[in-house]
Design an enzyme around this catalytic site. Structure first.
Site, PDB file in Angstrom:
ATOM      1  N   GLN A 110       0.869  -1.172   0.000  1.00  0.00           N
ATOM      2  CA  GLN A 110       0.000   0.000   0.000  1.00  0.00           C
ATOM      3  C   GLN A 110       0.904   1.219   0.000  1.00  0.00           C
ATOM      4  O   GLN A 110       1.603   1.495   0.973  1.00  0.00           O
ATOM      5  CB  GLN A 110      -0.913   0.009   1.227  1.00  0.00           C
ATOM      6  CG  GLN A 110      -1.915   1.159   1.190  1.00  0.00           C
ATOM      7  CD  GLN A 110      -2.721   1.258   2.460  1.00  0.00           C
ATOM      8  OE1 GLN A 110      -2.205   1.745   3.469  1.00  0.00           O
ATOM      9  NE2 GLN A 110      -3.959   0.799   2.446  1.00  0.00           N
ATOM     10  N   TYR A 168      -6.304  10.867   3.301  1.00  0.00           N
ATOM     11  CA  TYR A 168      -4.890  10.994   2.966  1.00  0.00           C
ATOM     12  C   TYR A 168      -4.762  12.006   1.813  1.00  0.00           C
ATOM     13  O   TYR A 168      -5.750  12.592   1.377  1.00  0.00           O
ATOM     14  CB  TYR A 168      -4.318   9.627   2.595  1.00  0.00           C
ATOM     15  CG  TYR A 168      -4.013   8.740   3.794  1.00  0.00           C
ATOM     16  CD1 TYR A 168      -4.931   8.573   4.829  1.00  0.00           C
ATOM     17  CD2 TYR A 168      -2.806   8.058   3.892  1.00  0.00           C
ATOM     18  CE1 TYR A 168      -4.653   7.771   5.926  1.00  0.00           C
ATOM     19  CE2 TYR A 168      -2.519   7.246   4.989  1.00  0.00           C
ATOM     20  CZ  TYR A 168      -3.443   7.112   5.994  1.00  0.00           C
ATOM     21  OH  TYR A 168      -3.173   6.324   7.081  1.00  0.00           O
ATOM     22  N   ARG A 201      -9.649  -7.138  10.542  1.00  0.00           N
ATOM     23  CA  ARG A 201      -9.704  -7.602  11.928  1.00  0.00           C
ATOM     24  C   ARG A 201      -9.928  -9.107  12.041  1.00  0.00           C
ATOM     25  O   ARG A 201      -9.421  -9.744  12.972  1.00  0.00           O
ATOM     26  CB  ARG A 201     -10.807  -6.849  12.677  1.00  0.00           C
ATOM     27  CG  ARG A 201     -10.477  -5.401  12.972  1.00  0.00           C
ATOM     28  CD  ARG A 201     -11.705  -4.612  13.365  1.00  0.00           C
ATOM     29  NE  ARG A 201     -12.633  -4.473  12.245  1.00  0.00           N
ATOM     30  CZ  ARG A 201     -13.820  -3.882  12.326  1.00  0.00           C
ATOM     31  NH1 ARG A 201     -14.227  -3.377  13.476  1.00  0.00           N
ATOM     32  NH2 ARG A 201     -14.587  -3.782  11.256  1.00  0.00           N
TER      33      ARG A 201
END
Length: 407
Positions: A100, A170, A347
């Site tokens: 990423q 971002y 998760r």
């Protein structure tokens, strides 16, 4: 035509994956000196050995001011050897590995990085207590070039996929959101201008790497705050990127690291534990009504982005990765039936790194993550991001282990 099997081999651009499962980028907190560590490698080896098709390293900055804080990796000659060691280790398991790659923009902590953060427009930073300055034309030219240089380095390091970070407020995302982009020049105003940086970066990276690796983007289907990317805006951005032909797939995410982080995570809000990891001014601010409103309580439900993602699926031909609370085998297969090419989990595999193997073998029908979100504060704790239920002795763990079910 029958839906593909989520556990069968698949292609992603020029890359062959052993199955259609993706470990989504979840900040690791295992690079204290901005270098790959054995702990970072072990973090990715766990889901890779556990059957995941593609594991994603989060997150690799293209420039020093693009780190969220100073401990993150900046892609360059001095980090190449460690990144190569990481990809080699993951490849030995049969999994593929994605980088990423991005620029944190206003999410960067300028005080930690010792260089002011940049964004589409000036704004105060709650992270550094500094002003974030507006990126200049020279900045945007430099940053675009930094993406290209980083892309070449990451190919040399052996990554299979480059995921361009275009979400969560971002840098690129800050240009897309009208509430964060108040510019009057060619980078602001109408959506075509606000999407210019996203398209410019994707085009420049694709021109650099060709078909050597897959190029994907993490996009917001909704930012979850007034002035952020809406569902309609996110879809228009995706359509513009699709028309450019620069991406092999899109991963659909949501929320804002600055304005509404729980929009991405859902479930329980570990406010006390999160505040304890923050600098004193931020900690005190989080105890006010305004601070508490920042971490909104949004009930968890399986595949919570599905309804919005279906709008993208109906309008696009680009392969899509469905993200957002995917824990069950039937959800994975249903995603395939609805036309999604991949499923991304965070998760669930942090809680159970071997979940994919166990589901594929028929030993489990669903993961056991309870979405308590106690893993969130651990990103700032010694030892890095971890599930405090699975590892109750982890630094920063303050969770009661009495079983409960997330809403």
């Amino acid at each position: 035509m029958s839906a593909p099997d989520v556990f069968a081999p698949a292609t992603l651009g020029p890359v062959t994956l052993r199955n259609r499962t993706v470990k989504a980028a979840t900040f690791e907190g295992r690079t204290p000196h901005g270098q790959v560590t054995d702990e970072l490698i072990d973090y990715h080896l766990a889901p890779a050995r556990g059957g995941i098709g593609l594991t994603t390293v989060a997150y690799l900055a293209v420039a020093p001011e693009g780190r969220t804080h100073h401990e993150q990796i900046v892609v360059g000659p001095d980090t190449l050897a460690g990144l190569r060691r990481l990809t080699d280790a993951v490849h030995e398991t049969g999994a593929a590995i994605a980088a990423q790659v991005g620029h944190a923009g206003p999410v960067a902590n300028g005080r930690s990085n010792k260089v002011h953060a940049i964004a589409a427009s000036p704004m105060p930073s709650p992270l550094s207590m500094q002003m974030v300055r507006a990126a200049s034309e020279a900045d945007l030219t430099r940053v675009t070039g930094a993406y290209v240089t980083a892309a070449r380095t990451l190919v040399r390091a052996g990554f299979d996929v480059l995921e361009l970070h275009m979400a969560h407020s971002y840098l690129i995302s800050s240009f897309l959101a009208p509430g964060l982009n108040r510019r009057k020049d060619r980078w602001g105003g109408m959506l075509e201008n606000r999407a210019r940086l996203a398209r410019q970066v994707a085009r420049a990276v694709r021109e650099e790497v060709g078909d050597e690796v897959a190029v994907t983007a993490k996009l917001s289907l909704s930012d979850g705050f007034k002035g952020g990317v809406t569902l309609d805006t996110g879809l228009e951005v995706a359509q513009l990127l699709e028309s450019d032909g620069t991406l092999d797939a899109m991963q659909l995410s949501g929320g804002s690291s600055l304005m509404n982080p729980m929009y991405l995570f859902r479930g329980d809000v570990p406010l006390r534990e999160f505040a304890a990891t923050m600098p004193l001014p931020v900690r005190l601010g989080m105890q006010t009504p305004v601070g508490r409103a920042f971490l909104k309580q949004i009930p968890f439900q399986e595949a919570y982005f599905l309804d919005k993602a279906l709008r993208f699926r109906e309008a696009l031909s680009t392969p899509l990765m469905l993200l957002g609370g995917i824990n069950r085998r039937d959800t994975m297969q249903r995603a395939m039936e609805l036309g999604f090419e991949y499923v991304a989990m965070g998760r669930a595999v942090l809680r159970e790194p071997d979940l994919v193997n166990r589901i594929q073998a028929g030993d489990a029908a669903a993961g056991i993550c309870i979405h308590c979100n106690q893993c969130m504060p651990t990103i700032y704790a010694p030892g890095g991001t971890r599930c405090t239920v699975r590892d109750p002795g982890a630094p920063g763990s303050q969770l009661s282990l009495e079983p409960h079910v997330a809403g």
